[in-house]
Enzyme design. Structure first.
Site, PDB file in Angstrom:
ATOM      1  N   GLU A 186       0.863  -1.178   0.000  1.00 17.17           N
ATOM      2  CA  GLU A 186       0.000   0.000   0.000  1.00 17.17           C
ATOM      3  C   GLU A 186       0.900   1.229   0.000  1.00 17.17           C
ATOM      4  OE1 GLU A 186      -2.883   0.100   3.199  1.00 17.17           O
ATOM      5  OE2 GLU A 186      -3.417   2.169   2.741  1.00 17.17           O
ATOM      6  N   ASP A 203      -5.980   9.842   9.133  1.00 17.98           N
ATOM      7  CA  ASP A 203      -4.677   9.423   9.627  1.00 17.98           C
ATOM      8  C   ASP A 203      -4.297  10.080  10.941  1.00 17.98           C
ATOM      9  OD1 ASP A 203      -3.656   7.549   7.678  1.00 17.98           O
ATOM     10  OD2 ASP A 203      -3.804   9.211   6.263  1.00 17.98           O
TER      11      ASP A 203
END
Lengths: 260, 387
Positions: free
Chosen positions: A46, A57
């Site tokens: 990824e 995040d």
């Protein structure tokens, strides 16, 4: 079916998937970390394309994204690096919708496909808004991987299961990346996904140790390890040291017996 | 200004661009708001709370000396007289009541200058809700007194150290926090922004401004003003006052800060759960807004404003920091009203446009969105040449 669907269904017959996350352009030699992780047994990579406002995040990936942006990293520069590296394992790009929206949906899908990218994860692209992207990405054979959250009710899990390509990203807990440190609600989320579709299901968010990875992989088809690796790179780990860390996760996964 | 479509779109703007973890909460909120807003008991409680606690209705004041100076008839809707000193109270009372109705016990909010944070802390205290306010670390220093106000009101202020450490990062952090606590916590967004239903819901809660003003102007013999003027950051006070005049022939003018002009300088993009006009670089990275006024320091604009601009129903103009202080002084000296720096942008455009874009003799409604008490120390520094 996209190429990523085919490859990951094949992978499922052989072993649990280990999916490390790297921030594209975090360091000038970032692809050497990717190469090291593949040597150590990563199955899918990824690659984060940084965005200034990463809503999903936590602090570690935020810090990494800001550092990469200060190096003038862009979607195009990361795709260029990926083209040059030509990794043999599938590459899945994780970015926020504005990056694709700004570059142009069709143009983004074509660029990703030409760079050898097999799929994307766009965490802020809810299924209700995803059709325009989904259509152009599918046409370019770029899979769109969708997330299921612990808060997703059954009817949404079913819809996401129908739409997600390649794999389903099962969020282990109600949190952004990097903050938690256990497998949380992974069992319940994975079971909910499996009840609705046959797509491989990988667990992410909060998988920081080999023990978490083993536990999560027992429940599912694979794990995604992000912040724990980014933190090591931010702390100055070498590619060789990272290879060691990934090997530890690999061994843990290979020791995980499946309940499925 | 009608409702958006079922997915929250105003034309091509708006929508819901949030992580799956937050989608159920957005859907729940949408259903809860629709249900509450159609319930006469809820609406009555909202209006009663604003009347008994919030200081509504706020008056409309004819600004005689300013009118004479400019050759116009200028009326001001006095949101500066609402509790906590700005229109923000209208929205937070609505959302706090809705929070209780949904059975949630806590609110979180983002704040830039601290106005919305103080208003949220105020409503939370009144209604017995726990409250945490996310505020960029830079802003906690610039607006230390507002941090103290929020703490006095029983709220927890969380300094945000990510990104640029200002308003947009406070929104990011509040969204990240909301993911972790969505079961018992409502995110009380401060403007007509964010994922659906927020832009629509906040406009509805703020529309009391325009509805009241339209009635009050009739008492002055004004059926329809020629212009309705409001400052725009995210755009909640403007959306609220425009809502009372959207179906009239009044020209609607939104005044942005030149350094945060999303309509003037932005392009379509997706941030904070919405598709709207955003300041961004060549690669789709969000740029920081710059303004003398922290409340206009936002790189985007509410999606309905982007739509109104696109449709030509409202016009958006920008004024620079240089003329804002002068406007604040003019209104203070001529009318005995010290406006907030945000509001002074609207005044500055009036001063510039009178007799030009605003023909002599026109009738103007100015939304006086907030009072300037919070800004006087900053203004003093600027006038003394200290900053």
């Amino acid at each position: 079916m996209t190429t990523l669907d085919t490859r990951l269904r094949d992978l499922r017959t052989r072993r649990k998937a280990l999916v490390p996350y790297f921030i594209g352009g975090l360091t000038a030699d970032w692809t050497t970390y990717v190469s090291a992780s593949i040597l150590a047994g990563a199955d899918v990579i990824e690659v984060g394309v940084p965005f200034s406002d990463p809503m999903m995040d936590g602090p570690v990936i935020q810090a990494g994204a800001l550092r990469a942006l200060s190096n003038n990293v862009t979607l195009e520069s990361i795709c260029h690096d990926l083209s040059v590296a030509a990794f043999e394992v599938p590459i899945v790009v994780m970015t926020y919708y504005n990056v694709l929206h700004h570059f142009g949906l069709e143009r983004s899908a074509e660029l990703l496909a030409q760079s050898g990218v097999a799929g994307v994860i766009v965490p802020d692209l809810a299924i209700e808004e995803s059709t325009p992207w989904h259509d152009v990405a599918t046409a370019a054979d770029v899979a769109t991987v969708l997330m299921v959250a612990p808060s997703s009710p059954a009817e949404r899990v079913q819809r996401i299961g129908e739409l997600s390509q390649g794999f389903v990203y099962a969020a282990a807990r109600m949190a952004v990346t990097g903050r938690a440190a256990d497998v949380g609600d992974a069992s319940r989320v994975v079971q909910a996904v499996r009840a609705t579709c046959d797509t491989p299901t990988y667990v992410g968010i909060g998988i920081t140790t080999a023990d978490h990875a083993r536990e999560a992989a027992t429940l599912s088809d694979g794990v995604i390890v992000g912040s724990a690796l980014v933190q090591r790179i931010l702390d100055g780990a070498s590619a060789q040291e990272l290879e060691g860390a990934i090997s530890t996760f690999r061994r843990a996964l290979d020791g995980a017996s499946s309940e499925a | 200004m009608g409702p958006p479509d079922a997915g929250g779109h105003f034309g091509s703007f708006g929508g819901r661009f949030v992580p799956e973890a937050l989608m159920p909460a957005c859907l729940e909120l949408d259903a809860a708001f629709r249900d509450a807003w159609a319930d006469p008991d809820f609406v009555a409680e909202y209006h009663r709370t604003l009347r008994e606690f919030g200081g509504r209705p706020t008056p409309v004041t004819y600004l005689g000396r300013l009118s004479e100076r400019l050759g116009l008839s200028v009326y001001a809707k006095r949101e500066d007289l609402a509790h906590t000193g700005s229109h923000k109270i209208n929205n937070v009372v609505g959302q706090a009541l809705l929070t209780k109705r949904m059975g949630k016990t806590r609110v979180i909010a983002e704040t830039g200058a601290g106005q919305h944070g103080v208003a949220t802390a105020t409503a939370a205290a009144r209604l017995g809700l726990a409250c945490s306010v996310y505020m960029g670390e830079v802003d906690t220093v610039r607006q230390a007194l507002n941090v103290f106000r929020m703490e006095l009101l029983g709220a927890t202020v969380v300094p945000v150290t990510s990104g640029s450490r200002t308003l947009k990062d406070a929104v990011n952090e509040a969204l990240r926090e909301w993911v972790t606590c969505v079961a018992d916590t409502h995110y009380c967004i401060g403007s007509v922004m964010g994922p659906h239903p927020f832009p629509w819901m906040v406009r509805e809660f703020q529309s009391v401004i325009g509805v009241e003003a339209a009635n009050q102007l009739r008492d002055f013999g004004v059926t329809t003003p020629d212009f309705v003027v409001a400052c725009v950051g995210g755009g909640s006070n403007a959306a609220g006052v425009f809502a009372g005049f959207a179906d009239s022939s009044a020209q609607l003018i939104g005044v942005e800060a030149a350094g945060g002009s999303a309509v003037g300088l932005g392009v379509p993009g997706v941030l904070h759960g919405m598709r709207s006009l955003l300041l961004q670089d060549d690669h789709g990275q969000i740029e920081e807004a710059y303004s003398i006024s922290a409340g206009l320091d936002y790189p985007g604009i509410g999606p309905e404003h982007a739509y109104l601009a696109d449709q030509g129903r409202a016009r958006y103009v920008a004024v620079g920091d240089d003329v804002v202080i002068e406007a604040l002084q003019v209104l203070s000296e001529l009318e005995g009203i010290i406006p907030a720096l945000e509001t002074a942008h609207a005044v500055a455009w009036l001063l510039r446009a009178a007799g030009d874009e605003i023909p002599a003799g026109s009738t103007v409604l100015l939304n006086l969105s907030g009072r300037g008490d919070k800004d006087v120390a900053q203004v003093r520094s600027i006038l003394r040449g200290e900053s």
